[in-house]
Design an enzyme around this catalytic site. Sequence first.
Site, PDB file in Angstrom:
ATOM      1  N   LYS A  85      40.722  52.814  46.956  1.00 49.35           N
ATOM      2  CA  LYS A  85      40.919  51.899  45.823  1.00 49.35           C
ATOM      3  C   LYS A  85      39.629  51.594  45.070  1.00 49.35           C
ATOM      4  O   LYS A  85      39.664  51.029  43.980  1.00 49.35           O
ATOM      5  CB  LYS A  85      41.547  50.582  46.313  1.00 49.35           C
ATOM      6  N   GLU A 116      50.686  36.605  41.172  1.00 49.11           N
ATOM      7  CA  GLU A 116      49.418  36.858  41.855  1.00 49.11           C
ATOM      8  C   GLU A 116      48.272  36.202  41.092  1.00 49.11           C
ATOM      9  O   GLU A 116      47.399  35.561  41.684  1.00 49.11           O
ATOM     10  CB  GLU A 116      49.173  38.367  41.970  1.00 49.11           C
TER      11      GLU A 116
END
Length: 219
Positions: A121, A103
């Site tokens: 989040k 990533e």
Amino acid sequence: MTQDEQKRAVAQAALQYVPTGEIIGIGTGSTANLFIDELAKIKHRIEGAVASSEVTANRLKQHGIEVLDLNSVGELPVYIDGADEITRNMHMIKGGGGALTREKIVAAVARKFICIADQSKLVKVLGKFPLPVEVIPMARSYVAREITLLGGQPAWRQGFTTDNGNIILDVHNLNIMNPVELETALNQIAGVVTNGLFARRAANVLLMGTDQGVETITV
């Protein structure tokens, strides 16, 4: 909206950042999976995608989206991925799915990082979510000791191997007031491949699902 509805909403909203005729980078995780499902509806508009994990690559292929090797492409216009935690400064903890290294590589190649996440989040300070650190297997004990000296409590994610053949230490009880500094310090420990702090390469845009809809946040 429920959490799942928020995730679906931001996945749909991210389509506006997909440029026609280009190759895009795609992350890993539940929200990234929903984005892939939405991307499939407009797959004729893109040339293909670079995946940050084997799981993502397989899902893209299932939808008939061409998956390209990062070494065969140049700069990517956009990278779209979720986060385990994110602040309004766009610093993130990622890697709950264990794909943090790839990533981070794909994000580094992209001109723009679009983070898609539900409102759970968003945090004021990173660290409640355990910070993943990818480690060369032979260095596990040494790296764990060094992390302890930095104030963290590392736990070996037993039974899990990354796509790169390494192991993950999940670091608990960190109160990350300076993410850039900690990201650098962890990466300087011999045996660490990388860690799940995305502070040096933060997100450019956060599409956050809320009860009222999708909120767009930029720095």
